[in-house]
Scaffold this motif. Structure first.
Motif, short mmCIF file in Angstrom:
data_model
loop_
_atom_site.label_atom_id
_atom_site.label_comp_id
_atom_site.label_asym_id
_atom_site.label_seq_id
_atom_site.Cartn_x
_atom_site.Cartn_y
_atom_site.Cartn_z
N GLU A 292 0.84 -1.21 0.00
CA GLU A 292 0.00 0.00 0.00
C GLU A 292 0.88 1.26 0.00
O GLU A 292 0.55 2.25 -0.63
N SER B 75 2.58 1.48 -3.65
CA SER B 75 1.72 1.84 -4.78
C SER B 75 0.95 3.14 -4.54
O SER B 75 0.38 3.70 -5.45
N GLY B 76 0.93 3.61 -3.30
CA GLY B 76 0.22 4.86 -3.02
C GLY B 76 -1.24 4.65 -2.63
O GLY B 76 -1.94 5.61 -2.35
N THR B 77 -1.70 3.39 -2.62
CA THR B 77 -3.10 3.16 -2.24
C THR B 77 -3.33 3.53 -0.78
O THR B 77 -4.47 3.74 -0.37
N VAL B 78 -2.25 3.65 -0.04
CA VAL B 78 -2.38 4.07 1.36
C VAL B 78 -3.07 5.43 1.42
O VAL B 78 -3.81 5.73 2.36
N GLU B 79 -2.88 6.23 0.39
CA GLU B 79 -3.48 7.56 0.37
C GLU B 79 -5.01 7.48 0.27
O GLU B 79 -5.72 8.19 0.96
N THR B 80 -5.50 6.60 -0.60
CA THR B 80 -6.96 6.46 -0.70
C THR B 80 -7.52 5.74 0.52
O THR B 80 -8.62 6.04 0.97
N LEU B 81 -6.74 4.80 1.05
CA LEU B 81 -7.22 4.07 2.22
C LEU B 81 -7.33 4.98 3.43
O LEU B 81 -8.35 5.01 4.13
#
Ligand SMILES: Nc1ncnc2c1ncn2[C@@H]1O[C@H](COP(=O)(O)OP(=O)(O)OP(=O)(O)O)[C@@H](O)[C@H]1O
Ligand SMILES: [Mg+2]
Lengths: 238, 325
Positions: free
Chosen positions: A75, A78-84
Motif C-alpha cells: 500500500e 503503490s500509493g493506495t495508502v493515500e486512498t485508504l
C-alpha cells in the motif's frame, strides 16, 4: 468493527488471487507432507502428531513473513495508502482488518493439514488431546508471528526488506532463544527461557494447555499490533 | 465550505506550502493552478487529512482536519493525482469495497455503484465491471477513480489533476461532469492547464512556490493582466502624420505609433484602461475615405499571466538554489 471486517474480507480475498500466496501454501503443505510421511506415518511408529506440529511451527518462521510482507508495504509503495487513509476508517481499524484477514488465510493453511490428521485417525489411534492443543498452539503462535510481520510491513515500502526484518525477529525468538537457554551463562539463559516462543509452543504440541504460553502469545500479539498502529499513525507526520 | 488559514506545510526541511489562506463557498468550483512543485497536491493532501499541517488550520464543512478528521473524511471524496489502485482487484469489486468503507450496503450500495458507473462512462463495454483494474488503460483507470470518489455523493470533491491522461472527448465530458456537480457540491481541483481550469471553474487560485500568487474569477484575473487596452489598426489612404493626429483626437486615446507594413501603415493605439475606441476609429476611417484591412483589440491572455508567474517562481527558485549552494 464493521469496517474492520470489510477490510479483513478484502485482504483474505486478495490472497486467493495472489500467486505468491499459492506458492507459499503449496510449499508449506508439501514440506509438511514430506515430513509427515517420512517421520510419522510409518507402520509401527507411535501415532503422535507432535513432530509434525513442531516442524510446522519452525516453517512458520519463514512462511508467515512471506504472507504478511505485502500487507502495508504494498500500500505504501503503490500509493493506495493515500486512498485508504483518506477514507473514513481509523488506523486501528486498518491494522485490525489486515490482521484478521491474514489470520483467515493462516487458518486456511492450517486446515490443509487436517488431511494428515484424518490419515492418522484412519490408520491408528492418535491422541485427540494433542491434536486439539496442537492446533490451538499453532493459532496462538500464528497470531503473534503475524502481528510481528504486520508491524515490519508497516515500517517500509519494500516488501522484501519487511520480510527479512520479520524473519530475523521471529528467528531470534523461536530459534535464537533456544540456543541461549542451552548455552548462555546465567542469568541470561534464565531470562531467555521466558521469551522462548518454542518452549511455550512445545507444551501445546505435547497436548498440554500452557497458561503462561497463552499469556506470552497473546501479549506479544497485542504489543506488535499496538506498535503497528503507532507506526501507521506516525506515517502521517512524515 | 472550505476554510484555510495560514496553512504551512514542510516535508522535513523542505517547505512545500508557505502560509496560504483561502476560502471556498458552498457550490463553488475552484481551480488550483500552478507550475510543477508549486504545492498544489500538498495543499489538497492537507485538506483530505492525509498530511497534517505543520502550522495553520484548515476546516472542511466546519470540521477541523486535525481534530475531526473522520467527519472531514466522511464528507470528502478525494482523487489523488496518481490515482493509485489495487491492480488485481476487479472494477466492480473495487467499487463495492470502497462503497462499503463509505457505509453503503445492500441495495443502496448497488444503486450507488450503478449510478456512478453510468455517470463515469463505465457501463460500456458490458464486461467493464469484471475487468481487473491493472489491465485497464490510463483513461479508464481515471474513470474508475472518479466513479469511486462520487460513490457516497460527497459534499466536497477534491480532485488532483482529474483530466490528466484522458482523450480530448473525455476531457470535455469530464469538464461537463464537473461543471454539473457544481450546484450542490463544492469542488476543488488542480491543474497545470489554464484553458481547462478557466472553462470549468468559477474561481481560480494561482499558486506558485508555495504561495498564492493571484486569485479571483477568470475575468478578474484577466483584467489584472490587461492594463491599458491596445488597438492594432492597418490603414491606407493618407500619410503617417495625418493618421496619427486624427486618431489622437479621439477621446480615450493616449498615444499612437505608426510603422510601415508594405504600402500600408500599421498603427498601434494605446487607450485608457478598459476603453475600446474601435468604433470611433472605424467611423473616422470611413468618414475620411481611408482603406482599412485590420482593426483589432489586443487582450493580454491569462496564459501570459500564468507563464509570467511561473517564470518569476523559477527565478526565485534559482536564487534560492544559488543562495543555498
Ligand atoms: N512526500 C514528500 N516528501 C518530501 N518533499 C515532498 C513530498 N511531496 C512533495 N514534496 C515537495 O513539496 C513541494 C510541493 O510539491 P507538490 O506535490 O505539492 O507540488 P504540485 O504543485 O502538486 O506539483 P505538480 O504540478 O508537479 O503535481 C515540491 O518541492 C516537492 O518536491
Ligand atoms: Mg501535484
Amino acid at each position: 468493527m464493521r469496517k474492520t471486517l470489510i477490510l479483513a474480507r478484502k485482504e483474505l480475498a486478495g490472497y486467493f488471487i495472489s500467486p505468491v500466496a499459492y506458492v507459499i501454501g503449496a510449499l508449506f503443505l508439501l514440506v509438511s507432507g514430506v515430513w509427515f510421511f517420512h517421520k510419522i506415518f510409518i507402520p509401527g511408529n507411535e501415532a503422535s502428531l507432535r513432530p509434525l506440529f513442531e516442524a510446522m511451527a519452525y516453517m512458520m518462521v519463514f512462511a508467515v513473513p512471506l504472507i504478511t510482507m505485502r500487507l502495508l508495504s504494498e500500500e505504501l509503495r503503490s500509493g493506495t495508502v493515500e486512498t485508504l487513509m483518506t477514507a473514513p476508517i481509523t488506523d486501528t481499524e486498518v491494522i485490525m482488518g489486515k490482521f484478521i484477514g491474514v489470520m483467515g488465510f493462516y487458518a486456511v493453511l492450517l486446515a490443509g493439514t487436517i488431511v494428515f490428521l484424518a490419515l492418522m485417525y484412519a490408520y491408528g489411534q492418535p491422541d485427540s488431546g494433542v491434536a486439539v492443543m496442537g492446533y490451538l498452539g499453532m493459532v496462538l503462535l500464528g497470531s503473534s508471528f503475524v502481528s510481528v510481520g504486520l508491524f515490519t510491513s508497516a515500517l517500509t515500502k519494500h516488501q522484501l526488506v519487511a520480510a527479512m526484518i520479520s524473519v530475523t525477529i521471529l528467528a531470534i525468538f523461536a530459534i535464537g532463544m533456544q540456543e541461549m537457554v542451552a548455552y548462555a551463562p546465567s542469568p541470561w539463559n534464565e531470562l531467555a527461557s521466558h521469551v522462548n516462543a518454542m518452549t511455550y509452543f512445545k507444551d501445546f504440541a505435547r497436548g498440554m494447555f500452557d497458561t503462561r504460553g497463552l499469556v506470552f502469545f497473546l501479549s506479544t500479539t497485542g504489543l506488535f499490533l499496538f506498535l503497528s498502529v503507532k507506526t501507521l499513525e506516525s506515517r502521517r507526520w512524515r | 465550505m472550505i476554510d484555510v488559514k495560514n496553512l504551512t506545510k514542510w516535508y522535513g526541511s523542505v517547505p512545500a506550502v508557505d502560509d496560504i489562506s483561502f476560502h471556498v463557498e458552498k457550490g463553488q468550483i475552484v481551480g488550483f493552478l500552478g507550475p510543477n512543485g508549486a504545492g498544489k497536491s500538498t495543499t489538497l493532501k492537507v485538506l483530505t487529512c492525509f498530511h497534517p499541517p505543520t502550522s495553520g488550520t484548515a476546516t472542511v464543512a466546519g470540521h477541523d482536519v486535525l481534530d475531526e478528521s473522520l467527519q472531514v473524511r466522511r464528507k470528502i471524496g478525494y482523487m489523488p493525482e496518481a490515482v493509485p489502485f489495487y491492480p488485481e482487484m476487479r472494477v466492480g469489486e473495487f467499487l463495492k469495497f470502497r462503497a462499503s468503507l463509505r457505509d453503503l450496503r445492500g441495495k443502496q450500495r448497488k444503486i450507488a455503484i450503478e449510478h456512478v458507473a453510468k455517470r463515469c462512462w463505465l457501463s460500456e463495454p458490458e464486461n467493464m465491471m469484471r475487468r481487473p483494474i491493472g489491465q485497464l488503460s490510463r483513461g479508464y483507470k481515471q474513470r474508475v477513480g472518479l466513479a469511486e470518489v462520487m460513490l457516497h455523493n460527497p459534499e466536497v470533491l477534491v480532485l488532483d489533476e482529474p483530466t490528466i491522461g484522458l482523450d480530448p472527448a473525455q476531457i470535455r465530458a469530464m469538464r461537463d461532469l464537473i461543471r454539473g456537480l457544481g450546484d450542490d457540491h463544492t469542488v476543488i481541483l488542480s491543474s497545470h492547464i489554464l484553458a481547462e481550469v478557466e472553462q470549468t471553474c468559477s474561481r481560480l487560485i494561482i499558486i506558485a512556490a508555495g504561495k498564492i500568487a493571484a486569485e479571483g474569477t477568470a475575468d478578474e484575473l484577466r483584467r489584472r493582466v490587461l492594463g491599458p487596452s491596445r488597438l492594432i489598426v492597418e490603414l491606407k489612404g493618407a500619410d503617417d502624420g495625418e493618421f496619427i493626429s486624427s486618431i489622437k483626437a479621439i477621446s480615450n486615446v493616449r498615444s499612437v505609433e505608426a510603422t510601415a507594413a508594405g504600402n500600408w501603415t500599421r498603427l498601434t493605439v494605446q487607450a485608457d484602461t478598459n476603453a475600446d475606441p474601435r468604433s470611433e476609429v472605424f467611423a473616422l476611417a470611413s468618414q475620411k475615405g481611408w482603406q482599412m484591412r485590420e482593426l483589432r483589440r489586443e487582450i493580454g491572455s491569462l496564459e501570459d499571466f500564468f507563464v509570467q508567474i511561473t517564470y518569476e517562481q523559477n527565478v526565485l527558485a534559482g536564487e534560492r538554489a544559488v543562495a543555498s549552494a
